[in-house]
Design an enzyme around this catalytic site. Sequence first.
Site, PDB file in Angstrom:
ATOM      1  N   HIS A  12       4.060   1.325   2.283  1.00 54.28           N
ATOM      2  CA  HIS A  12       5.238   0.647   1.735  1.00 54.28           C
ATOM      3  C   HIS A  12       5.874   1.502   0.629  1.00 54.28           C
ATOM      4  CE1 HIS A  12       2.670  -2.974   2.948  1.00 54.28           C
ATOM      5  NE2 HIS A  12       3.746  -3.128   3.673  1.00 54.28           N
ATOM      6  N   GLN A  68       7.467 -15.161  12.489  1.00 53.98           N
ATOM      7  CA  GLN A  68       7.026 -14.020  13.294  1.00 53.98           C
ATOM      8  C   GLN A  68       5.528 -14.051  13.579  1.00 53.98           C
ATOM      9  OE1 GLN A  68       8.450 -11.128  10.242  1.00 53.98           O
ATOM     10  NE2 GLN A  68       6.602  -9.994  10.739  1.00 53.98           N
ATOM     11  N   ARG A 126      -3.470  -5.221   6.986  1.00 53.63           N
ATOM     12  CA  ARG A 126      -4.556  -5.891   7.717  1.00 53.63           C
ATOM     13  C   ARG A 126      -5.860  -5.089   7.695  1.00 53.63           C
ATOM     14  NH1 ARG A 126       0.035  -7.809  11.099  1.00 53.63           N
ATOM     15  NH2 ARG A 126      -0.010 -10.077  11.011  1.00 53.63           N
ATOM     16  N   HIS A 183       0.863  -1.189   0.000  1.00 54.81           N
ATOM     17  CA  HIS A 183       0.000   0.000   0.000  1.00 54.81           C
ATOM     18  C   HIS A 183       0.899   1.238   0.000  1.00 54.81           C
ATOM     19  CE1 HIS A 183       1.099   0.151   4.200  1.00 54.81           C
ATOM     20  NE2 HIS A 183       0.501  -1.022   4.447  1.00 54.81           N
TER      21      HIS A 183
HETATM   22  P1  AMP Z   1       4.621  -5.064   6.595  1.00 58.13           P
HETATM   23  O1  AMP Z   1       4.530  -5.474   5.160  1.00 58.13           O
HETATM   24  O2  AMP Z   1       3.291  -4.724   7.197  1.00 58.13           O
HETATM   25  O3  AMP Z   1       5.456  -5.992   7.426  1.00 58.13           O
HETATM   26  O4  AMP Z   1       5.390  -3.678   6.600  1.00 58.13           O
HETATM   27  C1  AMP Z   1       6.604  -3.529   5.924  1.00 58.13           C
HETATM   28  C2  AMP Z   1       7.198  -2.200   6.272  1.00 58.13           C
HETATM   29  O5  AMP Z   1       6.293  -1.150   5.916  1.00 58.13           O
HETATM   30  C3  AMP Z   1       7.459  -2.040   7.781  1.00 58.13           C
HETATM   31  O6  AMP Z   1       8.688  -1.346   7.958  1.00 58.13           O
HETATM   32  C4  AMP Z   1       6.295  -1.214   8.232  1.00 58.13           C
HETATM   33  O7  AMP Z   1       6.559  -0.456   9.390  1.00 58.13           O
HETATM   34  C5  AMP Z   1       6.075  -0.314   7.027  1.00 58.13           C
HETATM   35  N1  AMP Z   1       4.716   0.235   7.026  1.00 58.13           N
HETATM   36  C6  AMP Z   1       3.568  -0.461   7.161  1.00 58.13           C
HETATM   37  N2  AMP Z   1       2.509   0.385   7.176  1.00 58.13           N
HETATM   38  C7  AMP Z   1       3.018   1.638   7.050  1.00 58.13           C
HETATM   39  C8  AMP Z   1       2.438   2.962   6.995  1.00 58.13           C
HETATM   40  N3  AMP Z   1       1.124   3.142   7.086  1.00 58.13           N
HETATM   41  N4  AMP Z   1       3.271   4.012   6.862  1.00 58.13           N
HETATM   42  C9  AMP Z   1       4.621   3.823   6.776  1.00 58.13           C
HETATM   43  N5  AMP Z   1       5.213   2.623   6.813  1.00 58.13           N
HETATM   44  C10 AMP Z   1       4.434   1.545   6.955  1.00 58.13           C
END
Ligand code: AMP
Length: 283
Positions: free
Chosen positions: A38, A62, A188, A35
Amino acid sequence: MTAVIRTVADLRATVAAWRRNGETIGLVPTMGALHDGHLSLAAHSRADNRRSIATLFVNPTQFGPKEDLAAYPRDEAADLAKLQSANVDALYAPSVAEMYPKGFATTVTVAGLTDHLCGPHRPGHFAGVATVVSKLLLQATPDRAYFGEKDFQQLQVIRRMAADLDIPVRIVGVPTVREADRLALSSRNRYLSAEDRAHAAALPRMLADIAGRLSREPGAVAREIAWGFHQLEDAGFRKVDYIEVCDVATLQPTRQVTAPSRVFAAAWLGRTRLIDNWQIGAA
Ligand code: AMP
């Protein structure tokens, strides 16, 4: 063209070729279902480095036994298209067998920073994160790696791990990207029913209100946390795992805001667990 890389050997060969040209490399680890949060990480990487690699790996270690590993959203083709539009040079998407071959036996744990917040609620989660991120950093050897402040405890755990293990990388924290009603973007969020989605904005509203009041009245932490619980319960949250005010360096809870701190919360709407945090004052 965004190259798709599946193996450690191919990743190392790609990185070695870039290094021979003197190019700098940024790494953006993700679990996919990409999204704009990312893509903000990817944009920061693009701005700071000549080459950028996004990783897509839904890391089984995890997730707890009762968590959403099997149901976690997966759509590699859509993710690749987004990375292409964002001009990311490579997508590293290894298999579980590539990351954890037979006989794999090592775990990286970070003490202290994992004592509170999500640590006690998700046993083993941060060890899974620290282990997989150590591997990704050692496989890709980037100059910089980008992580969102939305997962602030994860960001601090990774900073500590990289420093403690002498991994020569700069860990860069990126501000949280939010919807118009301030709900933090998250893979999510797509689990939320329309009704729950309408109530979800109570979480960032509560955090922002508490952060604002504590910046004026630093001793009112206990009162504000109690108020926060009521706000989330009134908005229809099923369960609140925690609302805590923590020092940003140690992530230990505090009852008096004296050092740079954030207010953190995790709470359940239906079967979806949302987390978020808000900085107190300008520190
Ligand atoms: P995930 O795919 O959810 O494990 O997230 C991958 C990376 O994207 C992690 O470093 C998260 O902290 C970051 N991330 C997820 N959501 C956001 C957001 N809304 N704003 C900025 N970074 C995000």
